[in-house]
Design a protein around this motif. Structure first.
Motif, PDB file in Angstrom:
ATOM      1  N   LEU A   5      -4.671  -8.867  13.245  1.00  0.00           N
ATOM      2  CA  LEU A   5      -3.384  -9.536  13.398  1.00  0.00           C
ATOM      3  C   LEU A   5      -2.720  -9.811  12.052  1.00  0.00           C
ATOM      4  N   ALA A   6      -3.513 -10.017  11.015  1.00  0.00           N
ATOM      5  CA  ALA A   6      -2.948 -10.257   9.688  1.00  0.00           C
ATOM      6  C   ALA A   6      -2.225  -9.014   9.183  1.00  0.00           C
ATOM      7  N   GLY A   7      -2.678  -7.823   9.595  1.00  0.00           N
ATOM      8  CA  GLY A   7      -2.015  -6.594   9.196  1.00  0.00           C
ATOM      9  C   GLY A   7      -0.624  -6.479   9.776  1.00  0.00           C
ATOM     10  N   CYS A   8      -0.352  -7.165  10.859  1.00  0.00           N
ATOM     11  CA  CYS A   8       0.956  -7.124  11.508  1.00  0.00           C
ATOM     12  C   CYS A   8       1.899  -8.213  11.013  1.00  0.00           C
ATOM     13  N   SER A   9       1.457  -8.991  10.053  1.00  0.00           N
ATOM     14  CA  SER A   9       2.250 -10.141   9.636  1.00  0.00           C
ATOM     15  C   SER A   9       3.487  -9.757   8.835  1.00  0.00           C
ATOM     16  N   GLY A  10       3.601  -8.501   8.438  1.00  0.00           N
ATOM     17  CA  GLY A  10       4.795  -8.083   7.714  1.00  0.00           C
ATOM     18  C   GLY A  10       4.597  -8.085   6.218  1.00  0.00           C
ATOM     19  N   GLY A  11       3.540  -8.641   5.717  1.00  0.00           N
ATOM     20  CA  GLY A  11       3.261  -8.628   4.288  1.00  0.00           C
ATOM     21  C   GLY A  11       2.658  -7.289   3.876  1.00  0.00           C
ATOM     22  N   ASN A  12       2.779  -6.970   2.625  1.00  0.00           N
ATOM     23  CA  ASN A  12       2.190  -5.750   2.093  1.00  0.00           C
ATOM     24  C   ASN A  12       1.357  -6.153   0.891  1.00  0.00           C
ATOM     25  N   PRO A  13       0.030  -6.234   1.074  1.00  0.00           N
ATOM     26  CA  PRO A  13      -0.807  -6.730  -0.020  1.00  0.00           C
ATOM     27  C   PRO A  13      -0.723  -5.861  -1.275  1.00  0.00           C
ATOM     28  N   ALA A  14      -0.620  -4.552  -1.120  1.00  0.00           N
ATOM     29  CA  ALA A  14      -0.531  -3.686  -2.294  1.00  0.00           C
ATOM     30  C   ALA A  14       0.762  -3.952  -3.057  1.00  0.00           C
ATOM     31  N   ARG A  15       1.863  -4.093  -2.327  1.00  0.00           N
ATOM     32  CA  ARG A  15       3.142  -4.377  -2.977  1.00  0.00           C
ATOM     33  C   ARG A  15       3.112  -5.749  -3.633  1.00  0.00           C
ATOM     34  N   ASP A  16       2.562  -6.741  -2.914  1.00  0.00           N
ATOM     35  CA  ASP A  16       2.498  -8.088  -3.463  1.00  0.00           C
ATOM     36  C   ASP A  16       1.680  -8.124  -4.746  1.00  0.00           C
ATOM     37  N   LEU A  17       0.593  -7.360  -4.787  1.00  0.00           N
ATOM     38  CA  LEU A  17      -0.252  -7.305  -5.975  1.00  0.00           C
ATOM     39  C   LEU A  17       0.495  -6.623  -7.124  1.00  0.00           C
ATOM     40  N   ALA A  18       1.241  -5.551  -6.829  1.00  0.00           N
ATOM     41  CA  ALA A  18       1.998  -4.845  -7.863  1.00  0.00           C
ATOM     42  C   ALA A  18       3.099  -5.731  -8.427  1.00  0.00           C
ATOM     43  N   ILE A  19       3.759  -6.499  -7.573  1.00  0.00           N
ATOM     44  CA  ILE A  19       4.809  -7.415  -8.041  1.00  0.00           C
ATOM     45  C   ILE A  19       4.198  -8.505  -8.909  1.00  0.00           C
ATOM     46  N   ALA A  20       3.058  -9.030  -8.475  1.00  0.00           N
ATOM     47  CA  ALA A  20       2.400 -10.084  -9.245  1.00  0.00           C
ATOM     48  C   ALA A  20       1.942  -9.563 -10.607  1.00  0.00           C
ATOM     49  N   ALA A  21       1.556  -8.303 -10.684  1.00  0.00           N
ATOM     50  CA  ALA A  21       1.104  -7.718 -11.944  1.00  0.00           C
ATOM     51  C   ALA A  21       2.288  -7.294 -12.818  1.00  0.00           C
ATOM     52  N   GLY A  22       3.485  -7.322 -12.282  1.00  0.00           N
ATOM     53  CA  GLY A  22       4.669  -6.951 -13.047  1.00  0.00           C
ATOM     54  C   GLY A  22       4.911  -5.451 -13.095  1.00  0.00           C
ATOM     55  N   VAL A  23       4.204  -4.698 -12.260  1.00  0.00           N
ATOM     56  CA  VAL A  23       4.361  -3.251 -12.248  1.00  0.00           C
ATOM     57  C   VAL A  23       5.646  -2.853 -11.547  1.00  0.00           C
TER      58      VAL A  23
END
Length: 87
Positions: A5-23
């Motif tokens: 169900l967490a996969g359907c939450s609309g978040g994108n962990p890979a994107r969130d990690l890239a944004i947090a890293a400043g990539v």
């Protein structure tokens, strides 16, 4: 079940990690200078489903094509003759 169900939450962990890293993330970067200088600002495209506009010229008739071919052949023959004289 919670993981599925967490996969359907609309978040994108890979994107969130890239944004947090400043990539990546935030506003898109502006186009490089050479792109801005060489591209037109207004690109006119024919919309899908629309016919192309009528051309301003017409096709040559068979006799006009024959005349053009004969003219080219005369030019070729003259050029060949001049080349043979120079040899």
């Amino acid at each position: 079940m919670a993981g599925a169900l967490a996969g359907c939450s609309g978040g994108n962990p890979a994107r969130d990690l890239a944004i947090a890293a400043g990539v990546t993330g935030g506003e898109p970067k502006p186009a490089p200078d050479f792109v801005s200088r060489t591209r037109r600002a207004n690109l006119d495209y024919i919309p899908v489903g629309t016919s192309a506009p009528q051309r301003r010229y017409r096709s040559k008739t068979a006799s006009e094509v024959g005349d053009a071919e004969a003219d080219l052949e005369r030019t070729r023959a003259g050029t060949t003759a001049r080349g043979n004289q120079l040899q």
